[in-house]
Design a protein around this motif. Structure first.
Motif, PDB file in Angstrom:
ATOM      1  N   PHE A 242       0.509  -1.041   0.112  1.00  0.00           N
ATOM      2  CA  PHE A 242      -0.633  -0.394   0.256  1.00  0.00           C
ATOM      3  C   PHE A 242       0.981   1.009   0.059  1.00  0.00           C
ATOM      4  CE2 PHE A 242      -3.771  -2.270   2.007  1.00  0.00           C
ATOM      5  CZ  PHE A 242      -4.544  -2.488   0.145  1.00  0.00           C
ATOM      6  N   GLY A 243       2.092   1.272   0.490  1.00  0.00           N
ATOM      7  CA  GLY A 243       3.031   2.357   0.911  1.00  0.00           C
ATOM      8  C   GLY A 243       2.761   2.520  -0.827  1.00  0.00           C
ATOM      9  N   GLU A 244       3.553   1.205  -2.063  1.00  0.00           N
ATOM     10  CA  GLU A 244       4.302   1.567  -3.446  1.00  0.00           C
ATOM     11  C   GLU A 244       2.771   2.390  -3.698  1.00  0.00           C
ATOM     12  OE1 GLU A 244       4.675  -1.804  -5.692  1.00  0.00           O
ATOM     13  OE2 GLU A 244       6.042  -0.392  -6.813  1.00  0.00           O
ATOM     14  N   LEU A 245       1.546   1.841  -3.955  1.00  0.00           N
ATOM     15  CA  LEU A 245       0.798   2.136  -4.206  1.00  0.00           C
ATOM     16  C   LEU A 245      -0.342   3.887  -4.002  1.00  0.00           C
ATOM     17  CD1 LEU A 245      -1.589   1.549  -5.599  1.00  0.00           C
ATOM     18  CD2 LEU A 245      -3.454   0.837  -3.433  1.00  0.00           C
ATOM     19  N   LEU A 246      -0.047   4.309  -2.862  1.00  0.00           N
ATOM     20  CA  LEU A 246       0.203   5.688  -2.882  1.00  0.00           C
ATOM     21  C   LEU A 246       1.097   6.511  -3.510  1.00  0.00           C
ATOM     22  CD1 LEU A 246      -0.268   5.663   1.261  1.00  0.00           C
ATOM     23  CD2 LEU A 246      -1.768   6.190  -0.132  1.00  0.00           C
ATOM     24  N   VAL A 247       2.315   5.757  -3.650  1.00  0.00           N
ATOM     25  CA  VAL A 247       3.127   6.527  -4.228  1.00  0.00           C
ATOM     26  C   VAL A 247       2.865   6.454  -5.973  1.00  0.00           C
ATOM     27  CG1 VAL A 247       5.535   6.634  -5.020  1.00  0.00           C
ATOM     28  CG2 VAL A 247       5.057   6.416  -3.182  1.00  0.00           C
ATOM     29  N   ILE A 248       2.536   5.616  -6.410  1.00  0.00           N
ATOM     30  CA  ILE A 248       1.745   5.241  -7.441  1.00  0.00           C
ATOM     31  C   ILE A 248       0.674   6.508  -8.349  1.00  0.00           C
ATOM     32  CG2 ILE A 248      -0.257   3.427  -8.849  1.00  0.00           C
ATOM     33  CD1 ILE A 248       2.776   1.658  -8.044  1.00  0.00           C
ATOM     34  N   GLY A 249      -0.662   6.307  -7.028  1.00  0.00           N
ATOM     35  CA  GLY A 249      -1.524   6.812  -6.927  1.00  0.00           C
ATOM     36  C   GLY A 249      -1.254   8.811  -7.595  1.00  0.00           C
ATOM     37  N   GLU A 250      -0.045   9.051  -7.189  1.00  0.00           N
ATOM     38  CA  GLU A 250       1.038  10.691  -6.781  1.00  0.00           C
ATOM     39  C   GLU A 250       1.043  10.836  -9.600  1.00  0.00           C
ATOM     40  OE1 GLU A 250       0.269  13.050  -5.676  1.00  0.00           O
ATOM     41  OE2 GLU A 250       1.248  14.047  -7.098  1.00  0.00           O
ATOM     42  N   LEU A 251       2.110   9.474  -9.195  1.00  0.00           N
ATOM     43  CA  LEU A 251       2.425   9.379 -10.808  1.00  0.00           C
ATOM     44  C   LEU A 251       1.584   9.029 -12.010  1.00  0.00           C
ATOM     45  CD1 LEU A 251       5.567   6.722 -10.027  1.00  0.00           C
ATOM     46  CD2 LEU A 251       5.411   9.287  -9.949  1.00  0.00           C
ATOM     47  N   VAL A 252      -0.091   8.342 -11.027  1.00  0.00           N
ATOM     48  CA  VAL A 252      -0.666   8.774 -11.781  1.00  0.00           C
ATOM     49  C   VAL A 252      -1.526  10.011 -12.330  1.00  0.00           C
ATOM     50  CG1 VAL A 252      -3.991   7.897 -12.523  1.00  0.00           C
ATOM     51  CG2 VAL A 252      -1.939   6.153 -11.386  1.00  0.00           C
ATOM     52  N   ALA A 280     -10.668  -1.505  -3.495  1.00  0.00           N
ATOM     53  CA  ALA A 280     -10.998  -0.776  -3.424  1.00  0.00           C
ATOM     54  C   ALA A 280      -9.948   0.642  -3.345  1.00  0.00           C
ATOM     55  CB  ALA A 280     -12.354  -0.994  -2.230  1.00  0.00           C
ATOM     56  N   LEU A 281      -8.851   0.230  -2.587  1.00  0.00           N
ATOM     57  CA  LEU A 281      -7.846   1.006  -2.039  1.00  0.00           C
ATOM     58  C   LEU A 281      -6.821   1.363  -3.812  1.00  0.00           C
ATOM     59  CD1 LEU A 281      -7.339   2.013   0.160  1.00  0.00           C
ATOM     60  CD2 LEU A 281      -4.788   1.050  -0.023  1.00  0.00           C
ATOM     61  N   GLU A 282      -6.803   0.480  -4.668  1.00  0.00           N
ATOM     62  CA  GLU A 282      -6.693   1.155  -5.825  1.00  0.00           C
ATOM     63  C   GLU A 282      -7.399   2.462  -6.236  1.00  0.00           C
ATOM     64  OE1 GLU A 282      -5.354   0.753  -9.705  1.00  0.00           O
ATOM     65  OE2 GLU A 282      -7.716   0.851  -8.844  1.00  0.00           O
ATOM     66  N   LYS A 283      -8.298   2.504  -6.608  1.00  0.00           N
ATOM     67  CA  LYS A 283      -9.280   2.864  -7.267  1.00  0.00           C
ATOM     68  C   LYS A 283      -9.570   3.496  -6.547  1.00  0.00           C
ATOM     69  CE  LYS A 283     -10.867   0.570 -10.884  1.00  0.00           C
ATOM     70  NZ  LYS A 283     -11.044   0.925 -11.881  1.00  0.00           N
ATOM     71  N   THR A 284      -9.845   4.007  -5.194  1.00  0.00           N
ATOM     72  CA  THR A 284      -9.370   5.222  -4.375  1.00  0.00           C
ATOM     73  C   THR A 284      -8.328   6.392  -5.019  1.00  0.00           C
ATOM     74  OG1 THR A 284      -9.337   4.161  -2.348  1.00  0.00           O
ATOM     75  CG2 THR A 284     -11.450   5.233  -2.795  1.00  0.00           C
ATOM     76  N   THR A 285      -7.140   5.638  -4.580  1.00  0.00           N
ATOM     77  CA  THR A 285      -5.872   5.663  -4.665  1.00  0.00           C
ATOM     78  C   THR A 285      -5.622   6.817  -5.563  1.00  0.00           C
ATOM     79  OG1 THR A 285      -5.251   4.539  -2.418  1.00  0.00           O
ATOM     80  CG2 THR A 285      -3.387   5.267  -3.621  1.00  0.00           C
ATOM     81  N   CYS A 286      -6.030   5.983  -6.825  1.00  0.00           N
ATOM     82  CA  CYS A 286      -5.112   6.050  -8.156  1.00  0.00           C
ATOM     83  C   CYS A 286      -6.260   6.927  -9.028  1.00  0.00           C
ATOM     84  CB  CYS A 286      -5.414   4.735  -8.664  1.00  0.00           C
ATOM     85  SG  CYS A 286      -3.776   4.030  -8.310  1.00  0.00           S
ATOM     86  N   ASP A 287      -7.775   7.300  -8.244  1.00  0.00           N
ATOM     87  CA  ASP A 287      -8.363   8.253  -8.857  1.00  0.00           C
ATOM     88  C   ASP A 287      -9.313   7.236 -10.247  1.00  0.00           C
ATOM     89  OD1 ASP A 287      -8.034  10.161  -7.238  1.00  0.00           O
ATOM     90  OD2 ASP A 287      -7.004  11.931  -8.991  1.00  0.00           O
ATOM     91  N   GLY A 288      -9.519   6.376  -9.801  1.00  0.00           N
ATOM     92  CA  GLY A 288     -10.255   5.477 -11.037  1.00  0.00           C
ATOM     93  C   GLY A 288      -9.476   4.656 -12.379  1.00  0.00           C
ATOM     94  N   ALA A 289      -8.649   5.162 -12.390  1.00  0.00           N
ATOM     95  CA  ALA A 289      -7.042   4.501 -12.942  1.00  0.00           C
ATOM     96  C   ALA A 289      -7.793   3.308 -13.083  1.00  0.00           C
ATOM     97  CB  ALA A 289      -5.519   4.880 -13.154  1.00  0.00           C
TER      98      ALA A 289
END
Lengths: 429, 429
Positions: A242-252, A280-289
């Motif tokens: 999930f730490g990596e996913l937060l970074v990825i959200g920003e990169l999206v 669900a966490l991917e969808k929220t963190t990455c704005d639906g990517a």
């Protein structure tokens, strides 16, 4: 014009029109989905795809088949055979993950034959080249990493996995997570090795803007790799992932601002009760990517049957919103897949995706089930089998055990419930 | 003493003690579960099972394998081979569904070899006998139906499917439901045919007390068949199925009052988004009686791969509370399963059951995954493969593609992520 630039101007590209037709979704929805980044249409500017596809919200769940050589098995003919079999079995996209033989020759051969979107992982080429030249991964420069991406883009690749989210701070989180299986992503491991040796930030992160420039130039879709994907149930949904996913959200968000299409990759090994939260966490963190999952594998105990394990997880993930299923073959964890593994892997993932499409109410999905069942009820075997997801296999199983009465089958034979109950339901006594 | 009588007196039978040991669940919980009817321990008074099992709340999800002849294929040797393969693959129970050849001889041969609980469907024998003697099903009497159940019980069968819930009123509901596939339960169809011709109530319902007497005498567990199980997604969770379930709920309570162990059978074809509701309704309607599902199959479109389709549905259903998974083989809908189909079917269902056990936190379930993954991380192939759900298959796949470096595999070879990232995580550089 690149897909996202077109979408921003409200214009449909020929690829979007193709997707609209094949999915029976209005083209305006495709344009809007691409604009908002909730859909992608991977399509290099360098080639015209005969069968592009859209991946994301409201569309059919898509299936990817990984092919490619390894240092131990590197026969181009076999890989081209896998490509044909994967496409014939109905895969939506293919990735060439070759790490053995002449990588560029293999890639070009696959590009020239592949009429669906083709992906690759450029960092593999870096690792192979450095191993062959006796160099350490640590000695590869950031420029060389970016050059590898541009080399793939220039060869006509439509989407690339880039492990941009594996940052120094994510590495520290992963160390503290005390995982059972550490890191199982090859790309992730290569970048960790580089960062660990150089004590420097991952170039795909620190030079992300340069990467975006390459992507925009070729309309290369970025698939943000999950270097920290869990390799065992025990590591699922942990701080590293999930730490990596937060970074990825920003990169999206940065990719979207740069008119670059982007997909997010996900796990990996995840027990059933954690799959929904993961999606669900991917969808929220990455704005639906669009979410591209490998499996997920809902147990670690079934090497030899991981296509089934992945179908369970994939169906559940896609029903909860995952958009893109990377197939898993029976050989996962054991060997490079065979041609037959490729076929079975694609079908298993298509089953998972379709079952999820029905659950999500994707247009046309439930109608397929209804039609084949109407044919089944009518004992119209020819029609029924021709509508099966793998008509050839269904026909051959039936043919291997010919019934005495061609209207029935050797399971129930004279006691066919549908036939026996006809007088009750259909007034034919 | 019969299992439920013992449980009511707070006493543990040897079978309950066996279950307690193999599940690592305190024996008091087994006694209480059987007493309350939320668990069953199917075990005929006529034989001693070497490997009894408990089915129900808080226990491992169990797997059943159907074997047996049909009018088109009736070779006893083949069926005994299926029995051995099913048990070797780890099935928890077996059902003999024979409808071809000498049914009693086949049953007795299977009973004498089967060391796990064995089930059957006595009404099949009625249908076979009447077909052979040129009689109509309608001419069979209620006495003859009950006699068939007693014949099976007397042969040492541990549990029988009886379609008691297919009543006249359920038949009317089914007619109004205008189903795509009407009725796909063979037992259900036989009873419908009988009721439709005789305009009389189903004897298994009208004479349920007599049935309970037989069951109590032999400690025969009743598996209340779902004659109305949907045979296509379009028919899932409809009034016919739930109407029958309401009848079955009442029969569950009557069985418990009569000290008869009872299981409830469920679907069938159910799309992913309706599985949870289906399980929940069984659990509330039937006061937590063990739920025995056939699949569920989450799509109709994959004949040839219904073991995968069933594994998806079974995993989801069991994660939501189903207790007992009837396997589905690759040959479902196409032919009588082969010996190899039986093996694959059992493994696919065991994968589904285990993945659900992990999700439900069943004692010991997640530990298996952790242990095999620790072996995987240690690159201890021998240990890893020996722990696989099907060690033989895992070993043979690996052996078919021998890696240059015996520590690795031909998928990733020199680029093994776990090996490459060791310096980062394990301080070995």
């Amino acid at each position: 014009m690149n897909q996202m630039e077109a979408a921003r101007k409200g214009k449909a590209t020929p690829e979007m029109e193709f997707v609209s037709r094949t999915e029976a979704v209005p083209v305006e929805k495709i344009v809007e989905g691409v604009r908002a980044g909730r859909m992608v249409v991977p399509s290099s500017t360098l080639r015209e795809l005969k069968r592009p596809c859209g991946i994301g919200e409201g569309l059919r769940a898509k299936v990817n088949a990984n092919i490619g050589t390894s240092p131990d098995e590197s026969d181009l003919t076999t890989e081209l055979c896998k490509l044909r079999v994967a496409i014939q079995a109905g895969t939506d996209t293919v990735m060439d993950l070759s790490t053995g033989g002449n990588l560029r020759e293999i890639r070009k051969a696959i590009v020239s034959e592949c009429d669906v979107p083709l992906g690759s992982v450029p960092v593999y080429e870096i690792a192979v080249d450095s191993a062959r030249s006796g160099k350490q991964i640590a000695d590869v420069t950031g420029d060389e990493m970016l050059a590898a991406v541009e080399l793939h883009a220039g060869d006509g690749i439509d989407f690339v996995t880039v492990h941009c989210g594996v940052t120094l701070s994510v590495m520290e989180m992963a160390k503290k997570a005390r995982r059972v299986t550490d890191v199982v992503s090859r790309g992730g491991a290569i970048l960790l090795e580089w960062m660990h040796a150089n004590k420097k930030e991952n170039p795909f992160y620190s030079r992300y803007d340069d990467l975006l420039d390459i992507a925009r130039k070729y309309d290369l879709t970025l698939s943000l790799g999950d270097g920290m994907r869990p390799g065992s149930l025990a590591d699922a949904n942990d701080t590293a992932q999930f730490g990596e996913l937060l970074v990825i959200g920003e990169l999206v968000r940065r990719a979207r601002s740069a008119d670059v299409q982007v997909i997010v990759e996900g796990p990996g090994h995840v027990p059933i009760h954690l799959v929904e939260a993961n999606v669900a966490l991917e969808k929220t963190t990455c704005d639906g990517a669009p979410f591209y999952v490998l499996g997920p594998l809902v147990t670690d105990v079934a090497p030899g049957y991981d296509h089934i394990v992945g179908a369970i997880g994939g169906a559940l993930a896609a029903a909860k919103g995952a958009d893109f299923l990377c197939y898993v073959t029976p050989s996962e964890h054991l060997r490079l897949p065979s041609v037959e593994d490729v076929r079975v892997g694609v079908i298993a993932s298509r089953i998972a995706g379709h079952a999820a499409d029905v659950a999500r109410g994707v247009p046309g999905a439930a109608e397929w089930d209804r039609s084949i069942s109407e044919a089944r009820r009518a004992l119209d075997w020819k029609k029924e089998l021709s509508m099966a997801i793998d008509p050839e296999r269904a026909e051959s199983l039936r043919a291997s055990s010919p019934p005495r009465d061609p209207e029935l089958c050797t399971m129930c034979s004279d006691f066919c419930a549908m036939k026996k109950s006809s007088p009750v339901f259909r007034n034919k006594s």
